[in-house]
Design an enzyme around this catalytic site. Structure first.
Site, PDB file in Angstrom:
ATOM      1  N   ILE A  18       0.848  -1.199   0.000  1.00 37.52           N
ATOM      2  CA  ILE A  18       0.000   0.000   0.000  1.00 37.52           C
ATOM      3  C   ILE A  18       0.882   1.248   0.000  1.00 37.52           C
ATOM      4  O   ILE A  18       0.621   2.210  -0.718  1.00 37.52           O
ATOM      5  CB  ILE A  18      -0.956  -0.015   1.218  1.00 37.52           C
ATOM      6  N   CYS A  92       1.730   4.529   7.832  1.00 36.73           N
ATOM      7  CA  CYS A  92       1.249   3.344   7.106  1.00 36.73           C
ATOM      8  C   CYS A  92       1.960   2.060   7.550  1.00 36.73           C
ATOM      9  O   CYS A  92       1.581   0.972   7.152  1.00 36.73           O
ATOM     10  CB  CYS A  92       1.448   3.589   5.602  1.00 36.73           C
ATOM     11  N   THR A  96       1.130  -7.847  11.046  1.00 34.80           N
ATOM     12  CA  THR A  96       0.175  -8.760  11.690  1.00 34.80           C
ATOM     13  C   THR A  96       0.954  -9.874  12.392  1.00 34.80           C
ATOM     14  O   THR A  96       2.044 -10.258  11.941  1.00 34.80           O
ATOM     15  CB  THR A  96      -0.767  -9.440  10.661  1.00 34.80           C
ATOM     16  N   PHE A 152     -11.528 -12.394  14.056  1.00 35.56           N
ATOM     17  CA  PHE A 152     -11.080 -13.639  14.694  1.00 35.56           C
ATOM     18  C   PHE A 152      -9.572 -13.795  14.449  1.00 35.56           C
ATOM     19  O   PHE A 152      -9.105 -13.704  13.327  1.00 35.56           O
ATOM     20  CB  PHE A 152     -11.843 -14.821  14.062  1.00 35.56           C
ATOM     21  N   TYR A 157      -4.005  -6.945  16.572  1.00 34.64           N
ATOM     22  CA  TYR A 157      -4.120  -6.054  15.402  1.00 34.64           C
ATOM     23  C   TYR A 157      -5.379  -5.189  15.490  1.00 34.64           C
ATOM     24  O   TYR A 157      -5.338  -3.976  15.261  1.00 34.64           O
ATOM     25  CB  TYR A 157      -4.149  -6.926  14.148  1.00 34.64           C
TER      26      TYR A 157
HETATM   27  N1  CAA Z   1     -15.109 -17.303  13.415  1.00 40.46           N
HETATM   28  C1  CAA Z   1     -15.442 -18.277  14.278  1.00 40.46           C
HETATM   29  N2  CAA Z   1     -14.711 -19.389  14.469  1.00 40.46           N
HETATM   30  C2  CAA Z   1     -13.601 -19.522  13.732  1.00 40.46           C
HETATM   31  C3  CAA Z   1     -13.201 -18.568  12.797  1.00 40.46           C
HETATM   32  C4  CAA Z   1     -14.022 -17.427  12.645  1.00 40.46           C
HETATM   33  N3  CAA Z   1     -13.696 -16.437  11.773  1.00 40.46           N
HETATM   34  N4  CAA Z   1     -12.049 -18.964  12.224  1.00 40.46           N
HETATM   35  C5  CAA Z   1     -11.742 -20.156  12.789  1.00 40.46           C
HETATM   36  N5  CAA Z   1     -12.674 -20.506  13.680  1.00 40.46           N
HETATM   37  C6  CAA Z   1     -12.730 -21.694  14.498  1.00 40.46           C
HETATM   38  C7  CAA Z   1     -12.290 -22.928  13.743  1.00 40.46           C
HETATM   39  O1  CAA Z   1     -13.395 -23.471  13.060  1.00 40.46           O
HETATM   40  C8  CAA Z   1     -11.792 -23.810  14.863  1.00 40.46           C
HETATM   41  O2  CAA Z   1     -12.906 -24.357  15.552  1.00 40.46           O
HETATM   42  P1  CAA Z   1     -12.828 -25.767  16.312  1.00 40.46           P
HETATM   43  O3  CAA Z   1     -11.761 -25.632  17.362  1.00 40.46           O
HETATM   44  O4  CAA Z   1     -14.195 -25.939  16.871  1.00 40.46           O
HETATM   45  O5  CAA Z   1     -12.473 -26.759  15.235  1.00 40.46           O
HETATM   46  C9  CAA Z   1     -11.125 -22.826  15.777  1.00 40.46           C
HETATM   47  O6  CAA Z   1     -11.765 -21.560  15.551  1.00 40.46           O
HETATM   48  C10 CAA Z   1      -9.648 -22.672  15.460  1.00 40.46           C
HETATM   49  O7  CAA Z   1      -9.093 -21.956  16.477  1.00 40.46           O
HETATM   50  P2  CAA Z   1      -7.523 -21.944  16.679  1.00 40.46           P
HETATM   51  O8  CAA Z   1      -7.209 -21.147  17.880  1.00 40.46           O
HETATM   52  O9  CAA Z   1      -6.981 -23.333  16.636  1.00 40.46           O
HETATM   53  O10 CAA Z   1      -7.073 -21.128  15.429  1.00 40.46           O
HETATM   54  P3  CAA Z   1      -6.041 -21.556  14.306  1.00 40.46           P
HETATM   55  O11 CAA Z   1      -4.715 -21.721  14.915  1.00 40.46           O
HETATM   56  O12 CAA Z   1      -6.636 -22.669  13.518  1.00 40.46           O
HETATM   57  O13 CAA Z   1      -5.988 -20.288  13.340  1.00 40.46           O
HETATM   58  C11 CAA Z   1      -6.063 -18.001  12.675  1.00 40.46           C
HETATM   59  C12 CAA Z   1      -6.600 -19.116  13.606  1.00 40.46           C
HETATM   60  C13 CAA Z   1      -4.547 -17.989  12.601  1.00 40.46           C
HETATM   61  C14 CAA Z   1      -6.497 -16.718  13.296  1.00 40.46           C
HETATM   62  C15 CAA Z   1      -6.651 -18.204  11.286  1.00 40.46           C
HETATM   63  O14 CAA Z   1      -8.049 -18.375  11.395  1.00 40.46           O
HETATM   64  C16 CAA Z   1      -6.413 -16.963  10.409  1.00 40.46           C
HETATM   65  O15 CAA Z   1      -5.349 -16.762   9.893  1.00 40.46           O
HETATM   66  N6  CAA Z   1      -7.447 -16.160  10.236  1.00 40.46           N
HETATM   67  C17 CAA Z   1      -7.358 -14.944   9.398  1.00 40.46           C
HETATM   68  C18 CAA Z   1      -7.201 -13.754  10.237  1.00 40.46           C
HETATM   69  C19 CAA Z   1      -7.265 -12.568   9.340  1.00 40.46           C
HETATM   70  O16 CAA Z   1      -8.271 -12.309   8.673  1.00 40.46           O
HETATM   71  N7  CAA Z   1      -6.209 -11.771   9.295  1.00 40.46           N
HETATM   72  C20 CAA Z   1      -6.183 -10.626   8.453  1.00 40.46           C
HETATM   73  C21 CAA Z   1      -4.796 -10.438   7.955  1.00 40.46           C
HETATM   74  S1  CAA Z   1      -4.718  -9.186   6.716  1.00 40.46           S
HETATM   75  C22 CAA Z   1      -4.929  -7.768   7.557  1.00 40.46           C
HETATM   76  O17 CAA Z   1      -4.955  -7.718   8.736  1.00 40.46           O
HETATM   77  C23 CAA Z   1      -5.072  -6.528   6.729  1.00 40.46           C
HETATM   78  C24 CAA Z   1      -6.266  -5.796   7.100  1.00 40.46           C
HETATM   79  O18 CAA Z   1      -6.176  -4.743   7.709  1.00 40.46           O
HETATM   80  C25 CAA Z   1      -7.602  -6.318   6.700  1.00 40.46           C
END
Ligand code: CAA
Length: 251
Positions: A18, A92, A96, A152, A157
């Site tokens: 960005i 900027c 994460t 989540f 962040y």
């Molecule tokens: N909502 C609800 N439940 C969720 C979920 C969600 N969004 N995502 C995962 N889960 C659940 C899973 O189904 C799993 O459930 P069970 O235990 O019942 O099977 C559980 O949560 C997994 O939990 P963990 O603690 O084990 O999580 P993980 O280690 O598997 O991974 C994570 C979690 C690393 C956060 C992964 O989900 C991830 O990378 N998520 C994306 C986060 C994201 O959007 N980041 C944005 C980056 S870009 C940015 O930040 C720029 C910007 O400004 C937009």
């Protein structure tokens, strides 16, 4: 425009996805731009600068650790000695360290708060008095949709990005009579290395929920930043402009 008449713009995280487009947009606006980058990215920054020059964009680079107040002070001193006071600041720089809170160690918490939020104080504090003296300033803080709605796996962040907007609104009140505007821009999911690091299945699920049906482009953020940084954008301050394809709507 001759260099003497150009206002100086500083973009932290300036060589990122960005940041690069923000630098280009500010150069197109006639600014003299400094892109601040990590101390550990000297070589990458030199290559980036050459590529920018090849595309017709003359830009200066400056190393900094935005998490360190002293490093930010040194950076701004260097820019001021070379080019004069900073008139436009775009905070900027951001990182994460995604994980659920139950697994998040202190280092993941602290590094994100330091780089994303404390940096905004560290850098802005160095330039604010110069802007007040000049009677002109444009500060644009890059927040995030996830600071507005939470995400989540991003307690660190989301907290840092929500904090940025509190800073924005408070500083906007302190400077509104002085020719300075302070605003935040909250990008949604934009095509950069930061979003590329999100696991593909998670990313696809997020994109499926974006009304625009796609991720955003860095240029779409840069366009908004340049609008807020323009000399004639004078009556918007303390605002947050969401640029998120409709992912989160509020008023
Ligand atoms: N909502 C609800 N439940 C969720 C979920 C969600 N969004 N995502 C995962 N889960 C659940 C899973 O189904 C799993 O459930 P069970 O235990 O019942 O099977 C559980 O949560 C997994 O939990 P963990 O603690 O084990 O999580 P993980 O280690 O598997 O991974 C994570 C979690 C690393 C956060 C992964 O989900 C991830 O990378 N998520 C994306 C986060 C994201 O959007 N980041 C944005 C980056 S870009 C940015 O930040 C720029 C910007 O400004 C937009």
């Amino acid at each position: 425009m001759s260099k003497e008449n150009q206002k100086v713009a500083l973009v932290t995280g300036g060589i990122g996805g960005i940041g690069t487009e923000i630098c280009k947009a500010l150069i197109d606006q006639g600014r003299r731009v400094y892109a601040a980058h990590l101390l550990s990215e000297m070589e990458k920054a030199q290559d980036w600068k050459k590529e920018m020059a090849q595309s017709g964009y003359q830009v200066s680079t400056v190393p900094v650790d935005v998490a360190s107040f002293d490093s930010c002070a040194e950076m701004v001193k260097k820019i001021e000695a070379e080019a004069g006071p900073v008139a436009i600041l775009v905070n900027c720089a951001g990182i994460t360290r995604d994980t659920t809170l139950r697994k998040m160690d202190l280092e993941f918490w602290r590094s994100v708060i330091d780089v994303n939020l404390n940096s905004v104080y560290n850098v802005t504090r160095q330039v604010i008095n110069g802007m007040l003296e000049a009677g002109f300033g444009r500060i644009v803080n890059i927040s995030s949709v996830n600071g507005q709605k939470g995400q989540f796996g991003q307690t660190n962040y989301s907290a840092s990005k929500a904090g940025i907007h509190g800073f924005t609104m408070a500083l906007a009140q302190e400077t509104a009579k002085k020719g300075i505007t302070v605003n935040s821009v909250s990008p949604g999911y934009i095509e950069t290395s930061m979003t590329a690091a999100v696991p593909e299945d998670v990313r696809n699920a997020i994109v499926a929920g974006i009304p625009a049906g796609r991720m955003g482009k860095p240029e779409e953020i840069a366009h908004t930043v340049a609008f807020l940084a323009a000399d004639d954008t004078t009556y918007i301050t303390g605002a947050n402009i969401p640029v998120n394809g409709g992912l989160y709507m509020s008023y």
